[in-house]
Design a protein around this motif. Sequence first.
Motif, mmCIF file in Angstrom:
data_model
loop_
_atom_site.group_PDB
_atom_site.id
_atom_site.type_symbol
_atom_site.label_atom_id
_atom_site.label_comp_id
_atom_site.label_asym_id
_atom_site.label_seq_id
_atom_site.Cartn_x
_atom_site.Cartn_y
_atom_site.Cartn_z
ATOM 1 N N ALA A 27 -53.684 14.211 23.121
ATOM 2 C CA ALA A 27 -52.404 13.360 23.333
ATOM 3 C C ALA A 27 -52.403 12.175 24.046
ATOM 4 N N GLY A 28 -53.183 12.407 25.224
ATOM 5 C CA GLY A 28 -53.245 11.262 25.900
ATOM 6 C C GLY A 28 -54.186 10.011 25.570
ATOM 7 N N LYS A 29 -54.812 10.157 24.629
ATOM 8 C CA LYS A 29 -55.675 9.219 23.949
ATOM 9 C C LYS A 29 -54.840 8.395 22.732
ATOM 10 N N ILE A 30 -53.559 8.863 22.309
ATOM 11 C CA ILE A 30 -52.842 8.294 21.590
ATOM 12 C C ILE A 30 -52.363 6.597 21.996
ATOM 13 N N ALA A 31 -52.578 5.803 20.902
ATOM 14 C CA ALA A 31 -51.981 4.351 21.373
ATOM 15 C C ALA A 31 -50.720 4.313 21.507
ATOM 16 N N PRO A 32 -50.137 3.519 22.430
ATOM 17 C CA PRO A 32 -48.638 3.666 22.809
ATOM 18 C C PRO A 32 -47.792 3.289 21.399
ATOM 19 N N ARG A 33 -48.316 2.392 20.753
ATOM 20 C CA ARG A 33 -47.573 1.987 19.477
ATOM 21 C C ARG A 33 -47.435 3.425 18.588
ATOM 22 N N ASP A 34 -48.557 4.037 18.560
ATOM 23 C CA ASP A 34 -48.509 5.312 17.515
ATOM 24 C C ASP A 34 -47.685 6.227 18.266
ATOM 25 N N ALA A 35 -47.738 6.426 19.728
ATOM 26 C CA ALA A 35 -46.990 7.627 20.267
ATOM 27 C C ALA A 35 -45.485 7.178 20.138
ATOM 28 N N ARG A 36 -44.983 6.056 19.917
ATOM 29 C CA ARG A 36 -43.683 5.686 19.711
ATOM 30 C C ARG A 36 -43.131 6.365 18.413
ATOM 31 N N GLN A 37 -43.809 6.355 17.392
ATOM 32 C CA GLN A 37 -43.794 6.815 16.142
ATOM 33 C C GLN A 37 -43.727 8.540 16.143
ATOM 34 N N LEU A 38 -44.880 8.805 16.883
ATOM 35 C CA LEU A 38 -45.074 10.449 16.848
ATOM 36 C C LEU A 38 -43.969 11.073 17.618
ATOM 37 N N SER A 39 -43.650 10.438 18.642
ATOM 38 C CA SER A 39 -42.678 11.041 19.479
ATOM 39 C C SER A 39 -41.184 11.338 18.918
ATOM 40 N N LYS A 40 -40.995 10.500 17.938
ATOM 41 C CA LYS A 40 -39.720 10.870 17.277
ATOM 42 C C LYS A 40 -40.036 12.189 16.582
ATOM 43 N N VAL A 41 -41.197 12.402 15.737
ATOM 44 C CA VAL A 41 -41.190 13.693 15.142
ATOM 45 C C VAL A 41 -41.304 14.694 16.057
ATOM 46 N N GLU A 50 -37.153 27.020 19.758
ATOM 47 C CA GLU A 50 -36.602 27.687 20.839
ATOM 48 C C GLU A 50 -37.253 27.718 22.127
ATOM 49 N N GLU A 51 -36.694 27.246 23.110
ATOM 50 C CA GLU A 51 -37.130 26.953 24.364
ATOM 51 C C GLU A 51 -37.946 28.340 24.882
ATOM 52 N N GLY A 52 -39.066 28.089 25.528
ATOM 53 C CA GLY A 52 -39.684 29.221 26.264
ATOM 54 C C GLY A 52 -41.006 29.557 25.042
ATOM 55 N N THR A 53 -40.860 29.120 23.815
ATOM 56 C CA THR A 53 -41.696 29.526 22.836
ATOM 57 C C THR A 53 -43.104 28.683 22.844
ATOM 58 N N HIS A 54 -44.285 29.242 22.246
ATOM 59 C CA HIS A 54 -45.440 28.555 22.293
ATOM 60 C C HIS A 54 -45.244 27.149 21.645
ATOM 61 N N GLU A 55 -44.597 27.120 20.728
ATOM 62 C CA GLU A 55 -44.463 26.019 19.950
ATOM 63 C C GLU A 55 -43.411 24.964 20.692
ATOM 64 N N TYR A 56 -42.522 25.408 21.279
ATOM 65 C CA TYR A 56 -41.756 24.419 22.305
ATOM 66 C C TYR A 56 -42.632 23.994 23.376
ATOM 67 N N GLN A 57 -43.475 24.608 24.012
ATOM 68 C CA GLN A 57 -44.041 24.151 25.136
ATOM 69 C C GLN A 57 -45.208 23.317 24.599
ATOM 70 N N TYR A 58 -45.956 23.539 23.372
ATOM 71 C CA TYR A 58 -46.697 22.437 22.582
ATOM 72 C C TYR A 58 -45.925 21.103 22.525
ATOM 73 N N ALA A 59 -44.663 21.258 21.824
ATOM 74 C CA ALA A 59 -44.130 20.024 21.516
ATOM 75 C C ALA A 59 -43.933 18.937 22.734
ATOM 76 N N ARG A 60 -43.382 19.881 23.900
ATOM 77 C CA ARG A 60 -42.838 19.232 25.118
ATOM 78 C C ARG A 60 -44.075 18.799 25.846
ATOM 79 N N ASN A 61 -45.215 19.430 26.120
ATOM 80 C CA ASN A 61 -46.446 18.930 26.852
ATOM 81 C C ASN A 61 -46.841 17.780 26.053
ATOM 82 N N THR A 62 -46.972 17.628 24.851
ATOM 83 C CA THR A 62 -47.553 16.753 23.931
ATOM 84 C C THR A 62 -46.822 15.340 24.117
ATOM 85 N N LEU A 63 -45.490 15.605 24.140
ATOM 86 C CA LEU A 63 -44.674 14.501 24.359
ATOM 87 C C LEU A 63 -45.020 13.781 25.821
ATOM 88 N N ILE A 64 -45.074 14.742 26.898
ATOM 89 C CA ILE A 64 -45.397 14.159 28.252
ATOM 90 C C ILE A 64 -46.772 13.679 28.165
#
Length: 290
Positions: A27-41, A50-64
């Motif tokens: 995710a660190g290699k995503i271009a800023p313009r693309d990151a803005r669009q993907l962040s909404k998703v 559900e907080e604490g699930t693997h899927e939740y952690q994946y979404a949160r860490n990817t956003l970071i």
Amino acid sequence: MTKSAPVSSALAPSATEADGLPWIEDAGKIAPRDARQLSKVFFDQLQVLEEGTHEYQYARNTLIEMNLSLVRFAANRFRHRGSGEMEDIIQVGTIGLIKAIDRFDLSREVEFTTFAVPYIVGEIKRFFRDTSWAVHVPRRLQELRVEIAKGKERLAVTLDRDPTVAELAGHLNLTEEEVIEGIVASNGYTAGSLDMPSDAADGQTPKNGRTFADVLGEPDPAMQTVEDLHALAPLIQQLDGRERRIVEMRFGEELTQSQIGEQLGISQMHVSRLLARILKRLRTGMLVED
């Protein structure tokens, strides 16, 4: 310098979906313009996962990771602080980014970048406020220093001169004592080396080569003597007339024991015994006073 990768190259080859989210290899290699669009998703899914699930952690860490460019952008404002602190600035800025992600709500209809940057900058400023003081100063006084500095700047424009303490107090709705306390506290913000030329503090070119250490005062040994004499005075008053006379001749007139004996009509040995007894009494009195 490595260029940011477009979304297509950052996705895994299979571009599999993880609970409605695209799987992103780096995710660190995503271009800023693309990151803005993907962040909404990702934010959209983060609200239903559900907080604490693997899927939740994946979404949160990817956003970071996708939005770390915001931290670097904000950190550039503080590059004048020196490269040595840049790593710390990035770290605390990332804390601000994480806080922004945890508090962001898509229903606000605000771009995440607009929402996140104040959090990131605020965290960095808080870091400098808490760590840049040369002398530890309570948080209340640190904040008071900033308030006074802003008020002083505003009043200086209006008055065309530096405001007085009374004017600052009236403008900030503080007492004069509080303003003075804040001004004194500001002296702890920076510290100069004792090896700095003594005339460099005024913005002048050093001329005499003398440092602050050269012009600092030293403890005066005579001060201890003054304190001792002050403590001895009432003890000497407790001596009888002959004892006081012996002390005066020995330590005031600096006569020898033999000379004292001649004046008092007693032997040198007797004078020695009397002096020993007097000095012991005075020492005991000094220790009791301490």
